[in-house]
Design a protein around this motif. Sequence first.
Motif, short mmCIF file in Angstrom:
data_model
loop_
_atom_site.label_atom_id
_atom_site.label_comp_id
_atom_site.label_asym_id
_atom_site.label_seq_id
_atom_site.Cartn_x
_atom_site.Cartn_y
_atom_site.Cartn_z
N ALA A 261 36.59 -0.29 15.09
CA ALA A 261 36.97 0.11 16.44
C ALA A 261 35.99 -0.44 17.48
O ALA A 261 36.39 -0.92 18.54
CB ALA A 261 37.04 1.64 16.53
N LEU A 262 34.70 -0.38 17.16
CA LEU A 262 33.69 -0.91 18.08
C LEU A 262 33.84 -2.42 18.24
O LEU A 262 33.66 -2.96 19.33
CB LEU A 262 32.29 -0.57 17.57
N ALA A 263 34.17 -3.10 17.15
CA ALA A 263 34.29 -4.56 17.21
C ALA A 263 35.46 -4.99 18.10
O ALA A 263 35.45 -6.09 18.66
CB ALA A 263 34.46 -5.12 15.80
N ARG A 264 36.48 -4.13 18.20
CA ARG A 264 37.64 -4.49 19.02
C ARG A 264 37.37 -4.32 20.51
O ARG A 264 38.11 -4.85 21.34
CB ARG A 264 38.84 -3.60 18.64
N ARG A 265 36.32 -3.63 20.87
CA ARG A 265 36.10 -3.30 22.27
C ARG A 265 35.45 -4.45 23.04
O ARG A 265 34.60 -5.16 22.53
CB ARG A 265 35.24 -2.05 22.40
N ALA A 266 35.89 -4.58 24.27
CA ALA A 266 35.25 -5.49 25.22
C ALA A 266 34.60 -4.63 26.30
O ALA A 266 34.84 -3.42 26.38
CB ALA A 266 36.28 -6.43 25.83
N SER A 267 33.78 -5.24 27.14
CA SER A 267 33.14 -4.49 28.22
C SER A 267 33.34 -5.20 29.54
O SER A 267 33.50 -6.44 29.60
CB SER A 267 31.64 -4.30 27.94
N TYR B 270 34.17 0.18 28.70
CA TYR B 270 34.42 -0.29 27.34
C TYR B 270 35.89 -0.01 27.02
O TYR B 270 36.35 1.14 27.15
CB TYR B 270 33.51 0.44 26.35
N TYR B 271 36.60 -1.02 26.58
CA TYR B 271 38.05 -0.89 26.39
C TYR B 271 38.51 -1.83 25.29
O TYR B 271 37.81 -2.78 24.91
CB TYR B 271 38.78 -1.20 27.70
N LEU C 109 45.01 -3.23 24.06
CA LEU C 109 45.75 -2.08 24.59
C LEU C 109 45.69 -2.00 26.10
O LEU C 109 46.64 -1.53 26.74
CB LEU C 109 45.20 -0.79 23.98
N THR C 110 44.59 -2.41 26.70
CA THR C 110 44.41 -2.34 28.15
C THR C 110 44.46 -3.76 28.71
O THR C 110 43.56 -4.56 28.49
CB THR C 110 43.07 -1.68 28.51
N GLN C 111 45.54 -4.05 29.41
CA GLN C 111 45.74 -5.39 29.97
C GLN C 111 44.92 -5.59 31.25
O GLN C 111 44.46 -4.61 31.87
CB GLN C 111 47.24 -5.60 30.25
N PRO C 112 44.72 -6.86 31.66
CA PRO C 112 43.88 -7.12 32.84
C PRO C 112 44.31 -6.36 34.09
O PRO C 112 43.46 -5.83 34.83
CB PRO C 112 44.01 -8.63 33.03
N ALA C 113 45.62 -6.27 34.33
CA ALA C 113 46.09 -5.55 35.53
C ALA C 113 45.74 -4.07 35.43
O ALA C 113 45.34 -3.43 36.42
CB ALA C 113 47.59 -5.73 35.68
N GLU C 114 45.86 -3.51 34.23
CA GLU C 114 45.52 -2.10 34.04
C GLU C 114 44.02 -1.89 34.20
O GLU C 114 43.58 -0.87 34.77
CB GLU C 114 45.99 -1.64 32.65
N LEU C 115 43.22 -2.84 33.70
CA LEU C 115 41.78 -2.73 33.85
C LEU C 115 41.39 -2.76 35.32
O LEU C 115 40.53 -1.98 35.77
CB LEU C 115 41.09 -3.86 33.10
N ARG C 116 42.02 -3.64 36.10
CA ARG C 116 41.72 -3.69 37.53
C ARG C 116 42.04 -2.36 38.21
O ARG C 116 41.28 -1.89 39.06
CB ARG C 116 42.50 -4.83 38.19
N GLU C 117 43.16 -1.78 37.85
CA GLU C 117 43.54 -0.49 38.45
C GLU C 117 42.54 0.60 38.05
O GLU C 117 42.14 1.43 38.88
CB GLU C 117 44.94 -0.09 38.01
N ARG D 135 21.45 4.20 37.48
CA ARG D 135 22.02 3.48 36.35
C ARG D 135 23.52 3.69 36.28
O ARG D 135 24.04 4.74 36.69
CB ARG D 135 21.37 3.94 35.04
N ARG D 136 24.23 2.72 35.74
CA ARG D 136 25.69 2.78 35.69
C ARG D 136 26.18 3.84 34.70
O ARG D 136 25.52 4.12 33.71
CB ARG D 136 26.27 1.42 35.30
N LEU D 137 27.36 4.38 34.99
CA LEU D 137 28.03 5.28 34.08
C LEU D 137 28.70 4.46 32.97
O LEU D 137 29.13 3.32 33.21
CB LEU D 137 29.08 6.11 34.80
N GLN D 138 28.79 5.03 31.79
CA GLN D 138 29.44 4.37 30.66
C GLN D 138 30.84 4.97 30.51
O GLN D 138 30.98 6.15 30.17
CB GLN D 138 28.65 4.59 29.38
N LEU D 139 31.87 4.19 30.78
CA LEU D 139 33.25 4.66 30.71
C LEU D 139 33.93 4.07 29.48
O LEU D 139 34.08 2.86 29.37
CB LEU D 139 34.01 4.26 31.98
N TYR D 140 34.36 4.94 28.58
CA TYR D 140 35.07 4.53 27.36
C TYR D 140 36.55 4.87 27.55
O TYR D 140 36.90 6.03 27.76
CB TYR D 140 34.51 5.24 26.14
N VAL D 141 37.38 3.85 27.46
CA VAL D 141 38.82 4.02 27.71
C VAL D 141 39.56 3.92 26.39
O VAL D 141 39.32 3.02 25.58
CB VAL D 141 39.32 2.95 28.70
#
Length: 583
Positions: free
Chosen positions: A225-231, A240-241, A245-253, A276-282
């Motif tokens: 699961a971790l290997a599939r994630r991009a940031s 992190y998504y 499953l999460t397309q570019p348009a959805e990521l922008r939104e 420091r930035r928040l870590q958002l896991y989608v």
Amino acid sequence: MTTGRFASHGAWVLGLALAAVSASAEGPPPASEDSEETRPQRGIFYPGAAFLFQMDEVTVVYPAAPRELLELHRWSAERRAQFLERHHGVRARVRADDAVSPEELRGNLLLLGWNNRLLGTEQAPRPFERTAQGFHFLGRWEGDPTADLLLYHRSPYNPEKFLVFWSRIDPERDRLMVLPRVGSDWAILRDFRVVRQGMFVPGRAWPPQRDPLSESDAMLDIGQALARRASHTTDHYVVYYDPQLTQPAELREIVERREAAFARAVQFLGGPPPTRRLQLYVYGDADTKQRETGVPEPAHSLPSRREIHALENFARSPSPHEEIHVLAYFRYGPCVLTTLYEGLALAADGMLGGVALDLRAAVLAERGAFPELPQLLDEEQARGLASEVRATAAGVFVAWLRGWVDEGAFGRAYRLWRGDVANLGRELGKPPEAIASAFRAHLQGLVAHHGRELRALDHEAEAQQRLLAGDYAGVARALEKVVELKPEDPQALFNLASALMRTREYARAEALFRRILELPLDDSRAYFASFTHYQLGRLYDVQGRREAALVEYRKVLELPDRHDAHRLAREAIARPVTQEELE
């Protein structure tokens, strides 16, 4: 937290967080098994560590050695004891690890904390060795120093009783999972997810012996699961998504909505945000989120780690709910009382289920159903409240408290350890009676302020009763009274117009729908435009005005798709609506 967490946000998880797992070798409850040493396998009814919730009584023991956080540990043990008593009927007493009586030592034990001194004695050698890098557990190495250990076995102090060990004492995570419920003899958890688990060889000897044929390891799935994630990095987040499953348009939104939510949270709380930035896991769906985190709620946070875990549809929402949790930690400090923790986030939202919190509170207060402060502040009593009552009361109380005291006093209240009015009064420097009296006066003011809305709700209830009886003319009469009280409310106008469609008063219905389209609709009510055009199309269809109906359905498709409006419009374009379908 979410559960659930308040259902609309998933941050308040008041039920037991279940790490529901199974092992390949289970058996009958060992409490009734005399020949356990000779039994090679467990039977199908063996409960494993979940037997804790079936015990008649247990002593909850917390570590109290020098340099331990005694108040925190005692409070944590008391919360777990209250949880077991009130929700599972287990009689529970609390003791420090240097104050357990000989009689209590021979009973069932729930030992909390890595440093509990009832493990490491001559009778009960520690079955683990912990270092800064992780811990060894009966010949197995766990390389995550933040992981926790649960184990269950016959007690070394009395083999007729049982010992449960749970290493975690952490109010932030305890809020989401007071105690894990696991059907195996031992389990290693990372936050709320079981990553490894297994059984012990049946027997009474201590330390227990692991059964290598009855173990499972989820680390391979976690790694995949971790290997599939991009940031993706933004001004205030690292997202992190899963790009499948999460397309570019959805990521922008998601990015746009979360940055806007962050700004709202900063404005609501005031003061500088974390540097420091928040870590958002989608997560793409609920099953994936629960599988990877162990939490079924749509969203949850770990404020001290700046982490937000959310389903994709929640991540695309404008609510600053989870951001409030994280930013409040850095503004006020840790919060251990769920009423204050969730109440602050709900106060920022101001709404619950599309209804203003103040109006919900006025309804409860008018009916005498608003919980008293002692019940609301007590962690376990609050669990017994209906979720919407609990959420409404928490949000309204915290919003009032922020306006009633200065910022410093509110921060002290937010960090309150023990949930009762006396402790709150000490932190605020006010008599408890004065706090309760002032809050009751606030609720009475809400009832007076929302008098028109309360009368409108009575008429809406009457309309519901008429609808159940099939009396559409009666429905319309009741809803006309609602519109008289709320002439600019799109929901009231929409409901009345729809009722008039059923009584074939088409001209009046059309006029009401046109009024809705003339109203200024903010983002939270923008969906009324789509559904008003859809209803106008249906109105024209039942009159045989097909071309006019098609114009309205196509207007729906020109607007953002909200609540499945596009599908409904396409179906209506394909086939006209009839009067019979309105009945």
